[in-house]
Design an enzyme around this catalytic site. Structure first.
Site, PDB file in Angstrom:
ATOM      1  N   LYS A   1       3.401  -1.997   3.817  1.00 53.12           N
ATOM      2  CA  LYS A   1       2.724  -1.339   3.103  1.00 53.12           C
ATOM      3  C   LYS A   1       3.444  -0.912   1.778  1.00 53.12           C
ATOM      4  CE  LYS A   1       0.842   3.438   1.334  1.00 53.12           C
ATOM      5  NZ  LYS A   1       0.569   4.793   1.256  1.00 53.12           N
TER       6      LYS A   1
ATOM      7  N   ASN B   1      -2.995  11.688   4.076  1.00 46.26           N
ATOM      8  CA  ASN B   1      -1.841  12.380   4.842  1.00 46.26           C
ATOM      9  C   ASN B   1      -1.468  14.085   4.874  1.00 46.26           C
ATOM     10  OD1 ASN B   1       1.573  11.965   5.721  1.00 46.26           O
ATOM     11  ND2 ASN B   1       0.620  12.980   5.902  1.00 46.26           N
TER      12      ASN B   1
END
Length: 265
Positions: free
Chosen positions: A99, A209
Protein backbone atom coordinates in the site's frame (compact mmCIF):
# COMPACT_ATOMS: atom_id res chain seq x y z
CA UNK A 1 -28.41 -13.67 -4.79
CA UNK A 2 -24.94 -15.13 -4.31
CA UNK A 3 -21.89 -12.89 -4.47
CA UNK A 4 -18.43 -14.05 -5.42
CA UNK A 5 -15.72 -13.14 -2.91
CA UNK A 6 -13.35 -10.34 -3.78
CA UNK A 7 -10.18 -11.80 -5.28
CA UNK A 8 -6.75 -10.19 -5.65
CA UNK A 9 -3.98 -11.97 -7.55
CA UNK A 10 -6.07 -15.12 -7.48
CA UNK A 11 -6.43 -15.01 -3.68
CA UNK A 12 -10.07 -15.06 -2.55
CA UNK A 13 -10.44 -12.70 0.41
CA UNK A 14 -12.69 -13.61 3.31
CA UNK A 15 -14.31 -10.18 3.55
CA UNK A 16 -14.62 -6.82 1.81
CA UNK A 17 -13.73 -5.15 5.09
CA UNK A 18 -10.02 -4.37 5.40
CA UNK A 19 -8.54 -3.35 8.75
CA UNK A 20 -5.48 -1.47 9.88
CA UNK A 21 -3.50 -2.78 12.85
CA UNK A 22 -2.45 0.44 14.60
CA UNK A 23 -3.78 2.14 17.74
CA UNK A 24 -5.44 -0.87 19.37
CA UNK A 25 -5.35 -0.84 23.20
CA UNK A 26 -3.40 -4.10 23.23
CA UNK A 27 -2.23 -6.91 20.93
CA UNK A 28 -4.92 -9.12 22.49
CA UNK A 29 -7.64 -6.64 21.49
CA UNK A 30 -6.31 -6.65 17.94
CA UNK A 31 -6.33 -10.45 17.92
CA UNK A 32 -9.90 -10.70 19.22
CA UNK A 33 -11.08 -8.07 16.75
CA UNK A 34 -9.57 -9.90 13.79
CA UNK A 35 -10.81 -13.30 14.93
CA UNK A 36 -14.34 -11.95 15.39
CA UNK A 37 -14.61 -10.28 11.98
CA UNK A 38 -12.16 -12.16 9.70
CA UNK A 39 -11.26 -9.13 7.55
CA UNK A 40 -10.08 -9.59 3.98
CA UNK A 41 -6.74 -7.84 4.55
CA UNK A 42 -4.68 -6.39 7.38
CA UNK A 43 -2.47 -3.38 6.75
CA UNK A 44 0.81 -3.06 8.64
CA UNK A 45 3.15 -0.09 8.80
CA UNK A 46 6.79 -1.09 8.69
CA UNK A 47 7.97 2.32 9.89
CA UNK A 48 5.59 2.43 12.85
CA UNK A 49 6.44 -1.02 14.11
CA UNK A 50 10.17 -0.50 13.66
CA UNK A 51 9.94 2.77 15.59
CA UNK A 52 8.12 1.00 18.41
CA UNK A 53 11.07 -1.35 18.77
CA UNK A 54 8.92 -4.47 18.71
CA UNK A 55 8.55 -5.13 15.03
CA UNK A 56 9.44 -8.83 15.07
CA UNK A 57 7.05 -9.61 17.94
CA UNK A 58 4.24 -7.69 16.30
CA UNK A 59 4.83 -9.41 12.97
CA UNK A 60 4.61 -12.80 14.67
CA UNK A 61 1.23 -11.81 16.13
CA UNK A 62 -0.08 -10.65 12.76
CA UNK A 63 1.25 -13.72 10.96
CA UNK A 64 -0.55 -15.95 13.45
CA UNK A 65 -3.91 -14.38 12.60
CA UNK A 66 -3.96 -16.08 9.20
CA UNK A 67 -5.17 -13.01 7.27
CA UNK A 68 -3.39 -11.71 4.13
CA UNK A 69 -1.11 -8.79 5.00
CA UNK A 70 -0.77 -5.56 3.05
CA UNK A 71 2.32 -3.65 4.23
CA UNK A 72 2.21 0.11 3.77
CA UNK A 73 4.63 2.99 3.49
CA UNK A 74 2.86 5.18 6.05
CA UNK A 75 4.92 8.15 7.17
CA UNK A 76 6.91 8.53 3.96
CA UNK A 77 7.20 11.98 2.41
CA UNK A 78 9.47 11.39 -0.58
CA UNK A 79 9.78 8.99 -3.48
CA UNK A 80 13.12 7.60 -2.27
CA UNK A 81 11.78 7.08 1.24
CA UNK A 82 8.66 5.28 -0.03
CA UNK A 83 10.58 3.03 -2.42
CA UNK A 84 13.13 2.05 0.21
CA UNK A 85 10.40 1.31 2.76
CA UNK A 86 8.53 -0.80 0.22
CA UNK A 87 11.64 -2.85 -0.53
CA UNK A 88 12.23 -3.44 3.16
CA UNK A 89 8.58 -4.44 3.63
CA UNK A 90 8.79 -6.97 0.80
CA UNK A 91 11.73 -8.63 2.49
CA UNK A 92 10.25 -8.63 6.00
CA UNK A 93 6.63 -9.52 5.18
CA UNK A 94 7.47 -11.78 2.24
CA UNK A 95 4.95 -10.21 -0.14
CA UNK A 96 5.14 -8.02 -3.21
CA UNK A 97 1.92 -6.27 -2.20
CA UNK A 98 2.42 -2.71 -0.99
CA UNK A 99 0.00 0.00 0.00
CA UNK A 100 1.84 3.03 -1.29
CA UNK A 101 1.51 6.17 0.79
CA UNK A 102 3.48 9.33 0.07
CA UNK A 103 2.24 12.16 2.26
CA UNK A 104 2.25 15.69 0.87
CA UNK A 105 0.62 17.69 3.67
CA UNK A 106 1.31 17.13 7.36
CA UNK A 107 -1.97 18.71 8.52
CA UNK A 108 -4.43 16.71 6.40
CA UNK A 109 -2.05 13.83 5.58
CA UNK A 110 -3.20 14.26 1.98
CA UNK A 111 -1.26 12.09 -0.48
CA UNK A 112 1.31 13.83 -2.69
CA UNK A 113 0.02 13.02 -6.22
CA UNK A 114 3.22 13.68 -8.18
CA UNK A 115 5.45 11.65 -5.86
CA UNK A 116 2.80 8.93 -5.69
CA UNK A 117 2.81 8.57 -9.46
CA UNK A 118 6.61 8.53 -9.65
CA UNK A 119 6.99 6.01 -6.84
CA UNK A 120 4.27 3.81 -8.36
CA UNK A 121 6.11 3.63 -11.66
CA UNK A 122 9.40 2.71 -9.93
CA UNK A 123 7.81 0.02 -7.78
CA UNK A 124 5.84 -1.45 -10.68
CA UNK A 125 9.15 -1.79 -12.47
CA UNK A 126 10.52 -3.68 -9.47
CA UNK A 127 7.71 -6.22 -9.56
CA UNK A 128 5.49 -4.83 -6.81
CA UNK A 129 1.69 -5.05 -6.71
CA UNK A 130 0.94 -1.41 -5.89
CA UNK A 131 -2.14 -0.35 -3.93
CA UNK A 132 -1.92 3.46 -4.21
CA UNK A 133 -3.45 5.56 -1.42
CA UNK A 134 -4.74 8.64 -3.23
CA UNK A 135 -7.34 11.37 -3.33
CA UNK A 136 -10.39 11.02 -5.56
CA UNK A 137 -8.55 12.85 -8.37
CA UNK A 138 -9.77 11.43 -11.69
CA UNK A 139 -6.73 12.49 -13.73
CA UNK A 140 -4.34 10.94 -11.21
CA UNK A 141 -6.38 7.75 -11.35
CA UNK A 142 -6.09 7.70 -15.13
CA UNK A 143 -2.31 8.11 -14.94
CA UNK A 144 -1.99 5.32 -12.36
CA UNK A 145 -4.14 2.96 -14.42
CA UNK A 146 -2.02 3.77 -17.48
CA UNK A 147 0.98 2.39 -15.55
CA UNK A 148 -0.81 -0.94 -15.23
CA UNK A 149 -2.19 -0.49 -11.73
CA UNK A 150 -5.55 -2.23 -11.28
CA UNK A 151 -6.33 -1.32 -7.66
CA UNK A 152 -7.07 2.25 -6.56
CA UNK A 153 -7.53 3.34 -2.95
CA UNK A 154 -9.05 6.84 -2.80
CA UNK A 155 -9.63 8.41 0.60
CA UNK A 156 -13.08 9.13 1.96
CA UNK A 157 -11.69 11.90 4.16
CA UNK A 158 -8.38 12.65 5.91
CA UNK A 159 -6.89 9.76 7.88
CA UNK A 160 -8.44 9.39 11.32
CA UNK A 161 -10.91 12.23 10.84
CA UNK A 162 -14.06 10.08 10.93
CA UNK A 163 -15.78 12.47 8.52
CA UNK A 164 -16.99 9.80 6.12
CA UNK A 165 -17.22 10.46 2.38
CA UNK A 166 -16.34 14.12 1.87
CA UNK A 167 -16.76 14.02 -1.91
CA UNK A 168 -19.38 11.45 -2.95
CA UNK A 169 -19.49 12.90 -6.46
CA UNK A 170 -15.77 12.35 -7.01
CA UNK A 171 -15.92 8.83 -5.63
CA UNK A 172 -18.93 7.96 -7.81
CA UNK A 173 -17.09 9.32 -10.84
CA UNK A 174 -14.13 7.02 -10.21
CA UNK A 175 -16.45 4.03 -9.93
CA UNK A 176 -18.18 4.93 -13.20
CA UNK A 177 -14.95 5.58 -15.09
CA UNK A 178 -13.14 2.44 -13.90
CA UNK A 179 -15.81 -0.26 -13.78
CA UNK A 180 -13.28 -3.08 -14.21
CA UNK A 181 -10.79 -1.94 -11.54
CA UNK A 182 -10.79 -2.82 -7.86
CA UNK A 183 -11.68 0.32 -5.90
CA UNK A 184 -11.30 0.59 -2.13
CA UNK A 185 -12.36 3.57 -0.03
CA UNK A 186 -9.44 4.08 2.33
CA UNK A 187 -9.32 6.44 5.32
CA UNK A 188 -11.68 8.86 6.99
CA UNK A 189 -14.58 6.52 7.73
CA UNK A 190 -16.00 7.04 11.19
CA UNK A 191 -19.29 5.14 11.34
CA UNK A 192 -20.64 1.91 9.85
CA UNK A 193 -23.08 4.00 7.79
CA UNK A 194 -20.10 5.53 5.99
CA UNK A 195 -18.92 2.07 4.98
CA UNK A 196 -22.41 1.12 3.79
CA UNK A 197 -22.56 4.31 1.70
CA UNK A 198 -19.27 3.44 -0.02
CA UNK A 199 -20.40 -0.08 -0.76
CA UNK A 200 -23.77 1.15 -2.08
CA UNK A 201 -21.79 3.17 -4.65
CA UNK A 202 -20.29 -0.06 -5.94
CA UNK A 203 -16.91 0.10 -4.25
CA UNK A 204 -15.28 -3.27 -3.84
CA UNK A 205 -14.11 -2.84 -0.25
CA UNK A 206 -13.36 -0.34 2.50
CA UNK A 207 -10.25 0.02 4.63
CA UNK A 208 -10.35 1.59 8.08
CA UNK A 209 -8.42 1.66 11.32
CA UNK A 210 -9.10 4.51 13.75
CA UNK A 211 -12.89 4.11 13.82
CA UNK A 212 -12.47 0.57 15.16
CA UNK A 213 -9.22 0.68 17.12
CA UNK A 214 -10.11 3.81 19.11
CA UNK A 215 -13.76 3.01 19.71
CA UNK A 216 -15.06 1.99 23.12
CA UNK A 217 -15.20 -1.66 22.04
CA UNK A 218 -13.13 -2.51 18.95
CA UNK A 219 -14.51 -6.04 18.67
CA UNK A 220 -18.13 -4.88 18.60
CA UNK A 221 -17.40 -1.89 16.37
CA UNK A 222 -15.56 -4.04 13.84
CA UNK A 223 -18.57 -6.35 13.76
CA UNK A 224 -20.83 -3.38 13.08
CA UNK A 225 -18.62 -2.28 10.18
CA UNK A 226 -18.54 -5.82 8.80
CA UNK A 227 -22.35 -5.96 8.83
CA UNK A 228 -22.56 -2.53 7.16
CA UNK A 229 -20.19 -3.63 4.41
CA UNK A 230 -22.31 -6.70 3.71
CA UNK A 231 -25.53 -4.68 3.71
CA UNK A 232 -24.14 -2.02 1.39
CA UNK A 233 -22.77 -4.60 -1.01
CA UNK A 234 -26.09 -6.49 -1.08
CA UNK A 235 -28.01 -3.27 -1.71
CA UNK A 236 -25.72 -2.30 -4.59
CA UNK A 237 -26.09 -5.68 -6.25
CA UNK A 238 -29.86 -5.72 -5.76
CA UNK A 239 -30.23 -2.32 -7.44
CA UNK A 240 -31.01 0.80 -5.43
CA UNK A 241 -33.90 2.91 -6.75
CA UNK A 242 -33.08 6.36 -8.10
CA UNK A 243 -34.18 9.38 -6.04
CA UNK A 244 -37.23 11.23 -7.38
CA UNK A 245 -38.49 14.79 -6.97
CA UNK A 246 -42.11 13.76 -6.33
CA UNK A 247 -43.87 11.08 -4.32
CA UNK A 248 -44.72 7.74 -5.91
CA UNK A 249 -47.52 5.79 -4.18
CA UNK A 250 -46.48 2.37 -2.98
CA UNK A 251 -50.09 1.27 -2.43
CA UNK A 252 -52.45 0.84 -5.45
CA UNK A 253 -55.56 3.05 -5.59
CA UNK A 254 -57.86 0.23 -6.70
CA UNK A 255 -60.09 -0.98 -3.92
CA UNK A 256 -59.89 2.13 -1.72
CA UNK A 257 -63.07 2.88 0.25
CA UNK A 258 -65.36 5.27 -1.65
CA UNK A 259 -65.21 7.90 1.11
CA UNK A 260 -61.53 8.46 0.38
CA UNK A 261 -62.36 9.51 -3.16
CA UNK A 262 -64.47 12.56 -2.33
CA UNK A 263 -63.93 14.17 1.04
CA UNK A 264 -66.54 16.91 0.27
CA UNK A 265 -69.44 14.56 -0.58
Amino acid sequence: MSDRPLSIDGIALASRLFLGTAQYPSPDTLRRTVEATRPGLLTVSLRRESAAGQGQKFWEIVRGLGVPVLPNTAGCHSVAEAVTTAEMAREIFETAWIKLEVIGDDYTLQPEPFFLLEASEILMGKGFKVFPYMTEDLVLAQRLVALGIDILMPWGAPIGSGRGLNNPYGLKMLRERFPDKTLVVDAGLGAPSHAAQAMEMGYDAVLLNTAVARSGDPVVMAGAFAAAVQAGRAAYRAGIIAPQESAAPSTPLIGRPFWHQDRNG
